[in-house]
Design a protein around this motif. Sequence first.
Motif, PDB file in Angstrom:
ATOM      1  N   HIS A   1      41.066  30.082 -82.888  1.00 16.73           N
ATOM      2  CA  HIS A   1      42.089  30.883 -82.207  1.00 16.73           C
ATOM      3  C   HIS A   1      42.458  32.115 -83.031  1.00 16.73           C
ATOM      4  O   HIS A   1      42.504  33.234 -82.502  1.00 16.73           O
ATOM      5  N   VAL A   2      42.703  31.917 -84.318  1.00 18.13           N
ATOM      6  CA  VAL A   2      43.123  33.034 -85.174  1.00 18.13           C
ATOM      7  C   VAL A   2      42.099  34.158 -85.147  1.00 18.13           C
ATOM      8  O   VAL A   2      42.420  35.322 -84.847  1.00 18.13           O
TER       9      VAL A   2
ATOM     10  N   THR B   1      48.495  34.939 -82.017  1.00 23.15           N
ATOM     11  CA  THR B   1      48.990  34.603 -80.681  1.00 23.15           C
ATOM     12  C   THR B   1      49.602  35.820 -80.005  1.00 23.15           C
ATOM     13  O   THR B   1      49.409  36.044 -78.799  1.00 23.15           O
TER      14      THR B   1
ATOM     15  N   GLN C   1      48.594  25.549 -77.551  1.00 26.97           N
ATOM     16  CA  GLN C   1      49.092  24.600 -78.535  1.00 26.97           C
ATOM     17  C   GLN C   1      48.928  23.183 -78.004  1.00 26.97           C
ATOM     18  O   GLN C   1      48.891  22.948 -76.787  1.00 26.97           O
TER      19      GLN C   1
ATOM     20  N   GLU D   1      42.267  25.748 -84.817  1.00 32.12           N
ATOM     21  CA  GLU D   1      43.269  26.730 -85.230  1.00 32.12           C
ATOM     22  C   GLU D   1      42.612  28.020 -85.706  1.00 32.12           C
ATOM     23  O   GLU D   1      43.025  29.122 -85.334  1.00 32.12           O
TER      24      GLU D   1
ATOM     25  N   THR E   1      48.248  29.223 -92.645  1.00 27.11           N
ATOM     26  CA  THR E   1      47.562  29.237 -91.351  1.00 27.11           C
ATOM     27  C   THR E   1      48.518  29.616 -90.230  1.00 27.11           C
ATOM     28  O   THR E   1      48.152  30.396 -89.341  1.00 27.11           O
ATOM     29  N   LYS E   2      49.729  29.106 -90.261  1.00 25.05           N
ATOM     30  CA  LYS E   2      50.679  29.450 -89.201  1.00 25.05           C
ATOM     31  C   LYS E   2      51.140  30.897 -89.320  1.00 25.05           C
ATOM     32  O   LYS E   2      51.493  31.536 -88.316  1.00 25.05           O
TER      33      LYS E   2
ATOM     34  N   SER F   1      46.795  26.127 -81.897  1.00 26.67           N
ATOM     35  CA  SER F   1      45.667  26.868 -81.364  1.00 26.67           C
ATOM     36  C   SER F   1      46.127  27.554 -80.081  1.00 26.67           C
ATOM     37  O   SER F   1      47.321  27.800 -79.891  1.00 26.67           O
TER      38      SER F   1
ATOM     39  N   VAL G   1      48.467  32.409 -87.480  1.00 25.56           N
ATOM     40  CA  VAL G   1      48.489  32.025 -86.069  1.00 25.56           C
ATOM     41  C   VAL G   1      49.485  32.868 -85.274  1.00 25.56           C
ATOM     42  O   VAL G   1      49.186  33.308 -84.148  1.00 25.56           O
TER      43      VAL G   1
END
Length: 488
Positions: free
Chosen positions: A193-194, A55, A380, A190, A47-48, A377, A51
């Motif tokens: 946002h992605v 972002t 953050q 999260e 997920t990160k 998200s 992300v």
Amino acid sequence: MTHYDLLLIGTGSGNMFLDKRFAGLKTAIAEEWHFGGTCLNVGCIPTKMFVFPATLAEQVTQADRYNLTPTHPKVDWAGLQNRIFSRIDAIESGGREYRSSDRQPNITVVPEHVHFTGQKTVRTASGEEITADRIVIAAGAHPIIPDIAGLDTARIDTDDYPVFTSNTVMRRAEQPRRLVIIGSGIVAMEFAHVFAALGTEVTVLARGARLLGNIDEEAADEFTRIFDSSHTVLHGAQSKQIDIADGGVTLTLEPSGRLAEADLPETITADGVLVATGRVPNTAELDVEAAGFDTTDGHRLSVDDYQRVLSAGQPVPGVFALGDISSPHQLKHVANHEAKIVGRNVAADVAAGSPGSARANDLAAVNHHAVPGAVFSSPQVAYVGMTEAEATEAGHDVTIKVQKFSDVAYGWAMADDPGIVKIIADRSTRRILGANIVGHEASMLIQPLIQAMAFGQKADEVATGQYWIHPALPEVVENALLGLEFDD
């Protein structure tokens, strides 16, 4: 029936403690899914990795705030997936191969689902009975599926069904053009946002007025205000029915009853629906009732301070648990800590002789003080310790300071990006009780406050006893600390 000295169920953080201390034990590892567990395969790490580019894409589209000409980057969805999962999958297969190879001759991998038939007995999906002197349960959790008319729960997360969970959403062959996300917690925020940042038309269905409703109210309000300003969120909404036709989804909406008024469309259509309404420990799937193990709230395995599983309030000799199946904190860093405790305590138990014979003085206790968390998200969010309401309810004479990012020079450099630092402390002891940060790089900014709480440092000493780089963004934390009011 096969007997082992040690049985490990689950290969997330549970796989971490199994080192050379246990090389002399005949050991079985039961894993029906992916080696590495939730974090590696469908959680924290991938997920990160989504992300971060999301972002960057969002920042590019908002460049006009910084007197730059914005553009709209195009997403290579297949390339993004390949970059992420080629690494993830290699780690997963490497972990499985290592445990299954001749390099680990004392270990047998059981690639099946198991469930308990007694305190020290499990049965595999193929019908084999396994017994063990000692058992470590680290079987994790799974997404909660709400009861919605028309939802075929058996088909969720299958390739040809447009309703999915966090287990598969990142591996969908096509990026959805329109996505409805059911939920307003960490996972929902999260992924909202992605996908929104990467160009998907995202609609979030939130039952209440606040997003991230489990954190401090003021922090949740700040996040909700910022998130709502750039995303489509239907507050006070829930799905009454789901209809699938021609590969698309139509959701019939109804008020959740949590808001006095909710102005909602009757229906909403999308290419896909992400169900992100929380996660529940896998205790039912393991049939822990057959073993007589205690559970908390009907789901989470009950453990003592040494991570020993309880039955009728007493530790079961030689049975331990860790991670999401037993922890009140569904966080990887907590599971890793608990794995270290379990490793030490299982080793002590083995050294003592019979299961359960280790003395309390030889066992290590878990430390759940100052447990932090973060939401990756936009913006953050990071948090640690008590909320304001919890601190007040616990009887503390609290002092609180809320500092805006825009109050410091780096905040000006970011064109007064929104964000706050909120610190809650005890007025007489000067100890930090909790902290919440909403804004740019909150997950990094909070670390000095986590450290202060972990080592019992006084808030005013943290503020004045060290240098704070000027004009770096951590000055917003410094100023929040300086703004707390203490007794003379």
